[in-house]
Design an enzyme around this catalytic site. Sequence first.
Site, PDB file in Angstrom:
ATOM      1  N   SER A  83      -2.105  20.705 -19.563  1.00 46.14           N
ATOM      2  CA  SER A  83      -1.492  19.402 -19.830  1.00 46.14           C
ATOM      3  C   SER A  83      -1.549  19.050 -21.307  1.00 46.14           C
ATOM      4  O   SER A  83      -0.598  18.492 -21.866  1.00 46.14           O
ATOM      5  CB  SER A  83      -2.203  18.324 -19.006  1.00 46.14           C
ATOM      6  OG  SER A  83      -2.117  18.604 -17.621  1.00 46.14           O
ATOM      7  N   ASN A  84      -2.681  19.362 -21.968  1.00 50.33           N
ATOM      8  CA  ASN A  84      -2.833  19.014 -23.376  1.00 50.33           C
ATOM      9  C   ASN A  84      -2.021  19.915 -24.296  1.00 50.33           C
ATOM     10  O   ASN A  84      -1.916  19.641 -25.491  1.00 50.33           O
ATOM     11  CB  ASN A  84      -4.312  19.069 -23.770  1.00 50.33           C
ATOM     12  CG  ASN A  84      -5.097  17.951 -23.128  1.00 50.33           C
ATOM     13  OD1 ASN A  84      -5.042  16.811 -23.568  1.00 50.33           O
ATOM     14  ND2 ASN A  84      -5.812  18.268 -22.058  1.00 50.33           N
ATOM     15  N   TYR A 174      -5.220  23.883 -10.045  1.00 52.11           N
ATOM     16  CA  TYR A 174      -5.314  22.835 -11.058  1.00 52.11           C
ATOM     17  C   TYR A 174      -4.927  21.512 -10.429  1.00 52.11           C
ATOM     18  O   TYR A 174      -3.772  21.290 -10.085  1.00 52.11           O
ATOM     19  CB  TYR A 174      -4.407  23.182 -12.240  1.00 52.11           C
ATOM     20  CG  TYR A 174      -4.426  22.203 -13.384  1.00 52.11           C
ATOM     21  CD1 TYR A 174      -5.438  21.252 -13.535  1.00 52.11           C
ATOM     22  CD2 TYR A 174      -3.421  22.222 -14.344  1.00 52.11           C
ATOM     23  CE1 TYR A 174      -5.450  20.363 -14.596  1.00 52.11           C
ATOM     24  CE2 TYR A 174      -3.422  21.344 -15.412  1.00 52.11           C
ATOM     25  CZ  TYR A 174      -4.433  20.418 -15.528  1.00 52.11           C
ATOM     26  OH  TYR A 174      -4.437  19.535 -16.593  1.00 52.11           O
ATOM     27  N   LYS A 202      -9.794  23.840 -11.300  1.00 52.59           N
ATOM     28  CA  LYS A 202     -10.051  22.841 -12.333  1.00 52.59           C
ATOM     29  C   LYS A 202      -9.709  21.501 -11.715  1.00 52.59           C
ATOM     30  O   LYS A 202      -8.556  21.242 -11.380  1.00 52.59           O
ATOM     31  CB  LYS A 202      -9.199  23.069 -13.575  1.00 52.59           C
ATOM     32  CG  LYS A 202      -9.380  21.951 -14.607  1.00 52.59           C
ATOM     33  CD  LYS A 202      -8.321  21.926 -15.689  1.00 52.59           C
ATOM     34  CE  LYS A 202      -8.540  20.723 -16.597  1.00 52.59           C
ATOM     35  NZ  LYS A 202      -7.488  20.579 -17.625  1.00 52.59           N
ATOM     36  N   SER A 204      -9.588  17.571 -12.332  1.00 51.96           N
ATOM     37  CA  SER A 204      -9.606  16.533 -13.358  1.00 51.96           C
ATOM     38  C   SER A 204      -9.643  15.129 -12.767  1.00 51.96           C
ATOM     39  O   SER A 204      -9.534  14.151 -13.506  1.00 51.96           O
ATOM     40  CB  SER A 204      -8.372  16.663 -14.261  1.00 51.96           C
ATOM     41  OG  SER A 204      -8.346  17.915 -14.906  1.00 51.96           O
ATOM     42  N   GLY A 228     -12.810  19.041 -15.042  1.00 51.28           N
ATOM     43  CA  GLY A 228     -11.588  18.913 -15.816  1.00 51.28           C
ATOM     44  C   GLY A 228     -11.661  17.912 -16.940  1.00 51.28           C
ATOM     45  O   GLY A 228     -10.635  17.614 -17.560  1.00 51.28           O
ATOM     46  N   ILE A 245     -13.152  22.684 -18.320  1.00 49.08           N
ATOM     47  CA  ILE A 245     -11.936  22.781 -19.127  1.00 49.08           C
ATOM     48  C   ILE A 245     -11.683  21.373 -19.637  1.00 49.08           C
ATOM     49  O   ILE A 245     -11.204  20.511 -18.892  1.00 49.08           O
ATOM     50  CB  ILE A 245     -10.746  23.306 -18.308  1.00 49.08           C
ATOM     51  CG1 ILE A 245     -11.046  24.703 -17.759  1.00 49.08           C
ATOM     52  CG2 ILE A 245      -9.478  23.332 -19.156  1.00 49.08           C
ATOM     53  CD1 ILE A 245      -9.963  25.265 -16.855  1.00 49.08           C
TER      54      ILE A 245
END
Length: 333
Positions: A83-84, A174, A202, A204, A228, A245
């Site tokens: 995403s980043n 994810y 992961k 988040s 996350g 992460i």
Amino acid sequence: MALSTRLASTLRPVLTTLHWAAPWQCRGLSTSLGQRHTLDLRGIFPPLATPFSPTQEIDYAQLEGNLHRYNNIPFRGLVVLGSNGEYPYLAPHERLDMVNSVRQALPRDRLLLAGSGCESTQATIKLTVSMAEAGANVALVVTPCYYRQAMNSAALVQHYTEVADASPIPVVLYNVPANTGLDLPLEAVLTLAQHPNIIGIKDSGGDITRMGLMVHKTQQEDFQVLAGSAGFLLASYILGASGGICALANVLGAPLCQLDRLCHEGHWQEARDLQHRLIEPNMAVTRRFGIPGLKKAMEWFGYYGGPCRAPLAPLSHPQVEELRSTFSTNGWL
């Protein structure tokens, strides 16, 4: 009550239990009751920000400069196209070029995780195969979400099963409900954890109870849970997560690796103190200001942040000052 105070209150009983446990129980953390995994994901992974030039083209020279500095930090590996990394804004050829470029600059003993999730199963499989050919060690596959009302457990299990069956590299699920509006159901995660080519998740979402259940319910599987976000990294480790992460690792990579080390060596008070100092900066570069905030903070620590791709807009002057104050008051600037 301040967020850091609430976190301390929540963790204190757990830390007290660990303190009074037998030495072989509390010296350090061991994930999944000592189970050995086919691919060890323990450690910190920064989800790389994609560097753009003033004309919003990928700046590969600046990428190389950032990677050179990251190679001096004891990361377990790097994540490309998360995403980043502004993944949705990159063209297909840019995604593959990013993976190729990072793989060439990354030491061979470090893992490269590459985002390959698309809305259709067919497209996800195709991109996952391409990522493997470009040098990725692991595919990080975000939940398809455009038709989220139809994405029930059965549909998601079918999607990820087909992707994992076809993928030449291991798959990490994810879950990022803040972006997708979809929380990967726990029952789906537990089913998918049994697939031999799905090695972790992961998560988040920040639901520590849910993460603890994932660890608890998958102890017999070759499956690892990754936090996350840096804001709940310590809590995740206490519950048995393997690593993290974390967007903040783009900025404060060495301190996050230090927190990872403190947890695994059992230095709980030092770990808690460090975690407290990371909570507000992490919130600032994730929920508060997002990728523009992350890239601005990178510049203060010697990395190239640069602009985002439109329609992501740069921070206003008051926002920049608020962001700087957050890092300063926690002792980072």
